[in-house]
Structures are given as C-alpha cells and as structure tokens.
Design a protein around this motif. Structure first.
Motif, PDB file in Angstrom:
ATOM      1  N   GLU A  26      30.828  37.303  33.733  1.00  0.00           N
ATOM      2  CA  GLU A  26      30.697  36.060  34.501  1.00  0.00           C
ATOM      3  C   GLU A  26      32.066  35.472  34.822  1.00  0.00           C
ATOM      4  N   THR A  27      32.968  35.550  33.857  1.00  0.00           N
ATOM      5  CA  THR A  27      34.318  35.029  34.061  1.00  0.00           C
ATOM      6  C   THR A  27      35.028  35.774  35.183  1.00  0.00           C
ATOM      7  N   VAL A  28      34.801  37.080  35.265  1.00  0.00           N
ATOM      8  CA  VAL A  28      35.389  37.886  36.340  1.00  0.00           C
ATOM      9  C   VAL A  28      34.959  37.335  37.693  1.00  0.00           C
ATOM     10  N   VAL A  29      33.669  37.056  37.838  1.00  0.00           N
ATOM     11  CA  VAL A  29      33.152  36.537  39.111  1.00  0.00           C
ATOM     12  C   VAL A  29      33.734  35.157  39.406  1.00  0.00           C
ATOM     13  N   LYS A  30      33.867  34.339  38.387  1.00  0.00           N
ATOM     14  CA  LYS A  30      34.445  32.997  38.588  1.00  0.00           C
ATOM     15  C   LYS A  30      35.895  33.086  39.036  1.00  0.00           C
ATOM     16  N   ILE A  31      36.603  34.106  38.564  1.00  0.00           N
ATOM     17  CA  ILE A  31      38.009  34.281  38.950  1.00  0.00           C
ATOM     18  C   ILE A  31      38.118  34.865  40.361  1.00  0.00           C
ATOM     19  N   LEU A  32      37.382  35.953  40.616  1.00  0.00           N
ATOM     20  CA  LEU A  32      37.522  36.687  41.883  1.00  0.00           C
ATOM     21  C   LEU A  32      36.653  36.120  42.997  1.00  0.00           C
TER      22      LEU A  32
END
Length: 242
Positions: free
Chosen positions: A55-61
């Motif tokens: 989820e953090t990956v999606v929030k970053i990218l």
C-alpha cells in the motif's frame, strides 16, 4: 527481558515515522553481513508486514500508475493493489520469470516481482532475467522487488537481489520476517532510493509507524546479537533435509 531492563524509558518514546533507528541500523548491518547488500539505514522504512508496504508503494508512486504483477502470483498482491484503487496488468510467468514477450508488450509503469521461489510457481528468476527486468525499468519505470522467503538460499550462495544489481535507484526492495520468524510477527521493511525517500517524506512523513516500539527494540536486539542469523542457518539445514 534484556530489552526491557536495558532500554527502560526509551520504550515509552514514540517511534519515528520510518521506524526506530536501532532496528533500521540492525537491518542494514544484517543485510550487508548475510546478503552482501549495501543499504543506508536512513533509507529503510519499517512497516507492519508486506501488505502495508505494498500500500505504501502505491501511496508513493500513485494510483494512476499501472502495476504489473506475475501471473500466477500470491493472491494478496493483486488484492492489495486493487484495494488501493490502482490498476494492474497480469504478466505470464515462464520457466525463469516473466516471459520476455509479455514484458515487452505490456503497458505498465511499475513491475512487482518475487524473484526467489515465486508462489505458486516456485520459479526463481535467473540472473539474465533480472538484468532484463532492469533494462525494462531503464530511467523512468520502477520495480518492486518482493524478496519474500529469500533468506533460505543454499549455504554459501546468497541470491543476488535486483536491488544490488540496480545502479539507477529504480528498485524498491521489500522483505518481512513472516517466513523467517513467524507469520504473527507483523514486521517488514522496505528500502527506497534517495529520490523516492524525498517523495515518501513529502507524502507520508507525518504518519506514525504502525509497529510497536517494544517489538522493534526486541527484533533489533535479536538481529544485532547474531541470534537471527544463527536461527536462519538452523532453519536452512532443516529445510535441506526435508
């Protein structure tokens, strides 16, 4: 008991957003000793398991990106990406990773791969395929390296990670302690490039770390003492004899 007696009041201090420094330092040292990976502690982010880190990956990218995943792959990967509202594209697996044709013809921005014994195919990505992934990433795309279960390599032959082969900061490395210690231990970590770390701090820098401080200190002590590596060596020997 050792952590409680020695750390005392430190256990009541709120964890930094990216996790306690003692754990991030311990992980960086462990990765260098055991895996030959060079990671700066300040680029390591602690999270409560792989799913939260996806989820953090999606929030970053961003949710506007298209995320490519292995087909077949661990079902939770697809579920988490879809749950965030991100678009996914499934890429057919071959004998040593995602098929070249599928990778060439895809229309994705981010590639999520599990290079070591991918589930459920049990495929381990070859070194040539890893370089193919990195060529695909080039200077504009990103790769999420989901290195689940990779600690159980053959003795004396640690698996080369995409993160270590990457010279452009295009790989986001993710791993957890779910398989190596226990699935009930909801602690994982990700390594970001300096460029993505700035984006993380801008977008998520005000959020609290979701892993309890005591758990972070206990795991840091377990790793720093060498007990974690001794545990992995015992477990690898057991796996070899099964």
């Amino acid at each position: 008991r050792k952590v409680i007696s020695e750390r005392g009041e430190q256990l009541f201090v709120k964890s930094p957003n990216m996790g306690c420094a003692v754990l991030r330092n311990a992980i960086a040292d462990y990765l260098y000793r055991y895996r030959g990976m060079v990671a700066k502690p300040q680029n390591i982010i602690i999270g409560s398991g792989a799913e939260q880190l996806y989820e953090t990956v999606v929030k970053i990218l961003g949710r506007d990106k298209v995320y490519g995943i292995e087909n077949p792959s661990y079902s939770r990967i697809e579920e988490v990406y879809k749950g965030t509202g991100a678009h996914i594209e499934k890429l057919k697996m071959g004998a040593d990773g995602i098929e070249s044709k599928a990778l060439k013809n895809c229309n994705i921005d981010v590639l999520h791969v599990t290079p070591f014994r991918s589930f459920p195919t049990d495929v381990t990505t070859s070194i040539l395929k890893k370089y193919e992934y990195l060529r695909w990433a080039g200077d504009t795309n990103y790769i999420v390296e989901d290195d689940f279960n990779s600690e159980f390599f053959k003795p004396g032959h640690p698996v080369e990670t995409l993160y270590s082969l990457d010279g452009k900061g295009r790989v986001i490395y993710i791993n957890t302690f779910s398989k190596s210690l226990s699935s009930s231990m909801r602690i994982g970590y990700m390594i970001l490039s300096d460029e993505l770390l700035e984006v993380y701090e801008e977008k998520l820098g005000k959020f609290s770390c979701s892993v309890p401080v005591l758990d972070q200190y206990v795991l840091a002590e377990y790793i720093s003492s060498g007990n974690f590596e001794r545990h992995l060596n015992r477990m690898r020997r057991k796996v070899e004899h099964i």
